[in-house]
Design a protein around this motif. Structure first.
Motif, PDB file in Angstrom:
ATOM      1  N   SER A 164       0.831  -1.198   0.000  1.00 39.69           N
ATOM      2  CA  SER A 164       0.000   0.000   0.000  1.00 39.69           C
ATOM      3  C   SER A 164       0.868   1.252   0.000  1.00 39.69           C
ATOM      4  CB  SER A 164      -0.908  -0.034   1.219  1.00 39.69           C
ATOM      5  OG  SER A 164      -1.536   1.200   1.374  1.00 39.69           O
ATOM      6  N   LEU A 165       1.936   1.232   0.803  1.00 40.32           N
ATOM      7  CA  LEU A 165       2.824   2.404   0.842  1.00 40.32           C
ATOM      8  C   LEU A 165       3.544   2.582  -0.496  1.00 40.32           C
ATOM      9  CD1 LEU A 165       4.452   2.332   4.401  1.00 40.32           C
ATOM     10  CD2 LEU A 165       2.376   3.464   3.621  1.00 40.32           C
ATOM     11  N   GLU A 166       3.962   1.463  -1.094  1.00 34.93           N
ATOM     12  CA  GLU A 166       4.677   1.571  -2.374  1.00 34.93           C
ATOM     13  C   GLU A 166       3.752   2.069  -3.479  1.00 34.93           C
ATOM     14  OE1 GLU A 166       6.642  -2.199  -2.725  1.00 34.93           O
ATOM     15  OE2 GLU A 166       8.009  -1.657  -1.082  1.00 34.93           O
ATOM     16  N   GLN A 167       2.496   1.619  -3.427  1.00 34.63           N
ATOM     17  CA  GLN A 167       1.539   2.110  -4.429  1.00 34.63           C
ATOM     18  C   GLN A 167       1.294   3.603  -4.263  1.00 34.63           C
ATOM     19  OE1 GLN A 167      -1.984  -0.371  -4.270  1.00 34.63           O
ATOM     20  NE2 GLN A 167      -0.815  -2.194  -4.829  1.00 34.63           N
ATOM     21  N   LEU A 168       1.286   4.054  -2.991  1.00 31.16           N
ATOM     22  CA  LEU A 168       1.118   5.486  -2.730  1.00 31.16           C
ATOM     23  C   LEU A 168       2.299   6.254  -3.329  1.00 31.16           C
ATOM     24  CD1 LEU A 168      -0.230   7.910  -1.240  1.00 31.16           C
ATOM     25  CD2 LEU A 168       1.107   7.270   0.773  1.00 31.16           C
ATOM     26  N   ALA A 169       3.523   5.719  -3.109  1.00 27.62           N
ATOM     27  CA  ALA A 169       4.724   6.375  -3.646  1.00 27.62           C
ATOM     28  C   ALA A 169       4.654   6.443  -5.166  1.00 27.62           C
ATOM     29  CB  ALA A 169       5.966   5.621  -3.196  1.00 27.62           C
ATOM     30  N   ALA A 225       1.967   6.372  -7.073  1.00 23.40           N
ATOM     31  CA  ALA A 225       0.905   7.295  -7.490  1.00 23.40           C
ATOM     32  C   ALA A 225       1.366   8.746  -7.344  1.00 23.40           C
ATOM     33  CB  ALA A 225      -0.349   7.057  -6.660  1.00 23.40           C
ATOM     34  N   MET A 226       2.125   9.025  -6.261  1.00 21.18           N
ATOM     35  CA  MET A 226       2.590  10.401  -6.062  1.00 21.18           C
ATOM     36  C   MET A 226       3.635  10.771  -7.101  1.00 21.18           C
ATOM     37  SD  MET A 226       2.647  10.919  -1.999  1.00 21.18           S
ATOM     38  CE  MET A 226       1.907  12.513  -1.863  1.00 21.18           C
ATOM     39  N   VAL A 259       8.047   4.368   3.858  1.00 18.68           N
ATOM     40  CA  VAL A 259       8.332   4.795   2.499  1.00 18.68           C
ATOM     41  C   VAL A 259       8.726   6.266   2.569  1.00 18.68           C
ATOM     42  CG1 VAL A 259       5.944   5.480   1.941  1.00 18.68           C
ATOM     43  CG2 VAL A 259       7.437   4.677   0.133  1.00 18.68           C
ATOM     44  N   ARG A 260       9.622   6.691   1.655  1.00 20.14           N
ATOM     45  CA  ARG A 260      10.003   8.106   1.588  1.00 20.14           C
ATOM     46  C   ARG A 260       9.283   8.735   0.417  1.00 20.14           C
ATOM     47  NH1 ARG A 260      15.182   9.285   4.341  1.00 20.14           N
ATOM     48  NH2 ARG A 260      15.406   7.525   5.753  1.00 20.14           N
ATOM     49  N   LEU A 261       8.663   9.873   0.673  1.00 23.06           N
ATOM     50  CA  LEU A 261       7.843  10.520  -0.346  1.00 23.06           C
ATOM     51  C   LEU A 261       8.289  11.955  -0.553  1.00 23.06           C
ATOM     52  CD1 LEU A 261       4.558   9.125   1.157  1.00 23.06           C
ATOM     53  CD2 LEU A 261       5.503   8.441  -1.044  1.00 23.06           C
ATOM     54  N   SER A 302      -5.867   5.868  -5.327  1.00 25.28           N
ATOM     55  CA  SER A 302      -4.427   5.650  -5.230  1.00 25.28           C
ATOM     56  C   SER A 302      -3.731   6.611  -4.261  1.00 25.28           C
ATOM     57  CB  SER A 302      -3.773   5.706  -6.610  1.00 25.28           C
ATOM     58  OG  SER A 302      -4.396   6.649  -7.426  1.00 25.28           O
ATOM     59  N   LEU A 303      -4.236   7.834  -4.126  1.00 25.26           N
ATOM     60  CA  LEU A 303      -3.549   8.809  -3.264  1.00 25.26           C
ATOM     61  C   LEU A 303      -4.150   8.885  -1.859  1.00 25.26           C
ATOM     62  CD1 LEU A 303      -3.061  11.699  -5.854  1.00 25.26           C
ATOM     63  CD2 LEU A 303      -1.291  10.207  -4.939  1.00 25.26           C
ATOM     64  N   TRP A 332      -4.310   7.616   1.114  1.00 23.97           N
ATOM     65  CA  TRP A 332      -3.741   6.575   1.974  1.00 23.97           C
ATOM     66  C   TRP A 332      -4.497   6.543   3.280  1.00 23.97           C
ATOM     67  CZ3 TRP A 332      -1.126   7.674   6.583  1.00 23.97           C
ATOM     68  CH2 TRP A 332      -0.976   9.042   6.854  1.00 23.97           C
ATOM     69  N   LEU A 333      -4.507   5.557   4.095  1.00 27.75           N
ATOM     70  CA  LEU A 333      -3.924   4.248   3.905  1.00 27.75           C
ATOM     71  C   LEU A 333      -4.936   3.368   3.198  1.00 27.75           C
ATOM     72  CD1 LEU A 333      -1.366   2.598   4.905  1.00 27.75           C
ATOM     73  CD2 LEU A 333      -2.735   2.008   6.900  1.00 27.75           C
ATOM     74  N   PHE A 334      -4.564   2.625   2.185  1.00 29.23           N
ATOM     75  CA  PHE A 334      -5.460   1.744   1.446  1.00 29.23           C
ATOM     76  C   PHE A 334      -6.595   2.506   0.767  1.00 29.23           C
ATOM     77  CE2 PHE A 334      -4.422  -1.283   5.104  1.00 29.23           C
ATOM     78  CZ  PHE A 334      -3.372  -1.867   4.436  1.00 29.23           C
ATOM     79  N   PRO A 375      -5.533  -3.450  -1.060  1.00 29.51           N
ATOM     80  CA  PRO A 375      -5.057  -4.029  -2.327  1.00 29.51           C
ATOM     81  C   PRO A 375      -4.680  -5.498  -2.162  1.00 29.51           C
ATOM     82  CG  PRO A 375      -3.323  -2.719  -1.322  1.00 29.51           C
ATOM     83  CD  PRO A 375      -4.485  -2.679  -0.386  1.00 29.51           C
ATOM     84  N   LEU A 394       7.077   8.283   5.647  1.00 30.07           N
ATOM     85  CA  LEU A 394       5.818   7.790   6.204  1.00 30.07           C
ATOM     86  C   LEU A 394       6.086   6.405   6.781  1.00 30.07           C
ATOM     87  CD1 LEU A 394       2.737   7.865   6.636  1.00 30.07           C
ATOM     88  CD2 LEU A 394       2.454   7.075   4.285  1.00 30.07           C
TER      89      LEU A 394
END
Lengths: 124, 478
Positions: free
Chosen positions: A93-98, A100-101, B10-12, B29-30, B32-34, B52, B100
């Motif tokens: 989920s975190l990787e998909q967020l990354a 998408a961003m 994760v680093r954003l 997709s944006l 979060w979470l899920f 997912p 995050l």
């Protein structure tokens, strides 16, 4: 060895030291009691042996005898799979967020004609 | 209690305030979470998740906000499809952007339950001094979004029974399994519960589709089956014990009362396509014809439908004054929400046999005006209900999912089971059946001996919950 029960598997996994021992064995492939004990502060050889017995009875590790040494390595277990499953759900989920961003930034960059600048910003 | 802890990070490139604003935004997709959707960040606020899991599909789940420090940290209780705590930290990076971090903790019972439901572990066994009592319910699939309060209510009843000396000098231990709102999964979960050594009974809160598949297992194994939801099924064996409302009981007084309010006579019957909604349709047709109304059309769609446009268009094209809406779980929430957006809510009135306080929480304003008749609503005015709600709040706190009629039915069934076993002195099937014939448990619902419902409450959805507007006798007593 008897069939491992789910309680044994989970109790084995529920202890922080045992999870650390599993992590250590996983990292090295195969270790002896002495090698494991030497990597823990404050956990004696006897305690490590006792943890290893619990892990072995739960079916999470196997033992290979070589003379007077016993070598321990991981076995793939159902509980491992449960943990891996849960971990991957959150990590994905975190990787998909990354992703998408990054796509959103790349899209905005392409649209405003300053993609080069944004690429520099991201790689910094 | 031991727990499993998982960490991910994760680093954003986004800064913490930008990332914080995306939490619960509902963007697949944006958000979060899920892909989460949250209307508020106050403690106890509902967060809808789309996890997912699986190839290209998403699994609906729920969480609740425990606490929130804007821009820095959000703590959630993950409710379904599994239970755990999730701490989300937003750490600003010196180079700009955000790290995050999420830390998930899941206790050992839930881990074992989940492992078993995933088909990976064989499930827990009770200790020798405990009486295992099964709970088969839906924690995933379409009905899963309403599952956590059911597990809570069963657990609360078990703890109350144990605090009161247990049953036959032993403590009761609850064993939970998830049918994933799917009959095939329900069969596997039911076989696993029946294999638990000494299992006394299985309490079931799931769809009648699963019931058809799993009730023969209970009968074959000689294990009492306590079925709590509203159901059309007629018990065919003494071990199949039903507590829930029957469609005709729900409809026979309520539909004429609704027609009196609207002055209309046309009805559209809509729902998911399996035995229970079809049985509601049959019962509704009989009631409508008896009162001289007409059925203007019918529409049934499979469980797990994502787009209700065809059935909503059909309702609009046929022209109707009322809709009987027999959808389940996530489908129910989605249908009512789309129906409300279509503007049809202002010209029609809806009777929905599964509308309860939990469904209304998911729907918010778009539920306003829907009617239903059930044995229980949270707004029920009685000393027993106030006591029950106080105990639930004390036990599970302000971040717990609110009680629903379905969940409270499970609470009563567990207590009714214990009362019957105590009165006859044993937990074997014969003692249970004889105890049910002679004992009465006094909980919030109006029940007679053995948990038989004596009256239903007529409720209307409002943005603040379900308002009780009348009390109706069940058909057999009318």
């Amino acid at each position: 060895m008897t069939d491992p029960t789910s309680d044994a598997t989970f109790s084995a996994l529920a202890d922080q030291t045992r999870r650390a021992i599993l992590g250590l064995i996983g990292e090295h492939g195969e270790l002896t009691v002495g090698e494991i004990a030497s990597r823990f502060d404050g956990v004696g050889r006897t305690a490590v042996s006792s943890h290893l017995r619990i892990l072995r009875l739960a079916g999470l590790i196997t033992e290979r005898r070589d003379g007077r040494y016993r070598h321990y390595s991981l076995t793939s277990t159902p509980a491992d799979t449960v943990v891996a499953f849960l971990a991957s759900v959150y990590q994905n989920s975190l990787e998909q967020l990354a992703d998408a961003m990054n796509e959103a930034v790349a899209g905005a960059g392409a649209g405003s004609g300053d993609a080069g600048q944004r690429d520099d910003g991201l790689s910094a | 209690m031991a727990e499993l802890v998982l960490s991910s990070e994760v680093r954003l490139a986004a800064d913490p305030s930008e990332l914080f604003a995306l939490f619960g935004s509902g963007d697949p997709s944006l958000g979060w979470l899920f892909g989460s959707e949250a209307e508020a960040l106050a403690p106890g606020a509902l967060v809808r998740l789309a996890l997912p899991i699986g190839e290209g599909s998403r699994v609906h789940g729920t969480a609740r906000v425990m606490s929130c420090t804007p821009v820095r940290r959000i703590d959630l209780v993950h409710e379904s499809p599994w239970f755990g705590h999730v701490a989300c930290h937003l750490d600003p990076l010196r180079s700009g952007g955000t790290r995050l971090r999420i830390r998930v903790s899941i206790d050992d019972r839930e881990f074992t339950r989940l492992g078993a439901d995933l088909g990976l572990l064989c499930g827990a066994d009770a200790e020798g001094w405990e009486i295992p009592l099964g709970l088969l319910t839906s924690l995933s699939g379409s009905a899963g979004i309403l599952g956590r309060s059911t597990v809570n209510c069963a657990q609360l009843a078990v703890e109350e029974i144990n605090a009161d000396g247990g049953v036959a000098d032993r403590d009761v231990r609850l064993m939970v399994a998830d049918d994933a709102t799917d009959p095939g999964t329900g069969v596997v979960a039911m076989r696993r519960l029946c294999a638990v050594s000494g299992i006394a009974a299985v309490v079931r809160m799931h769809s009648s589709a699963t019931y058809s598949a799993t009730s023969p297992i209970a009968v074959a194994q000689g294990i009492p089956y306590l079925y709590t939801p509203t159901s059309e099924a007629v018990p065919t064996h003494p071990l199949l014990i039903h507590f829930g409302e029957r469609p005709l009981d729900q409809l026979h007084r309520a539909l004429p009362l609704l027609a009196e309010v609207t002055g209309g006579s046309r009805w559209f019957l809509a729902g998911n396509d399996y035995s229970w909604p079809r049985a509601v349709g049959t019962a509704a047709r009989a009631v409508i014809e008896r009162m001289g109304g007409t059925v203007s059309g019918e529409g049934y769609v499979p469980l797990g439908t994502e787009d209700f446009t065809p059935v909503i268009s059909a309702i609009g094209e046929h022209g109707t004054d009322h809709v009987v809406s027999s959808f389940v779980g996530q489908d129910h929430v989605r249908f009512e929400s789309e129906f409300s957006s279509s503007g049809l809510r202002s010209t029609t009135r809806t009777f929905a046999p599964l509308m309860d306080d939990a469904v209304v929480e998911h729907l918010g304003d778009s539920a306003a005006g829907i009617w239903n008749a059930l044995g229980y609503f949270v707004g029920m005015d009685s000393a027993e209900n106030r006591e029950f709600l106080r105990r639930y709040a004390d036990r599970f706190g302000e971040c717990a999912p609110p009680v629903s009629a379905a969940a409270e039915g499970v609470y009563e069934a567990v207590h009714t089971w214990a009362t019957a076993c105590r009165s006859s002195g044993g937990t074997d099937p014969a003692s249970l059946l004889s105890g049910l014939r002679t004992s009465t448990y006094r909980g919030p619902r109006r029940c007679g001996r053995g948990g038989s419902l004596e009256s239903l409450l007529l409720g209307e959805a409002t943005p603040a919950g379900v308002r009780v507007i009348d009390e109706l006798p069940v058909a057999a007593l009318a």
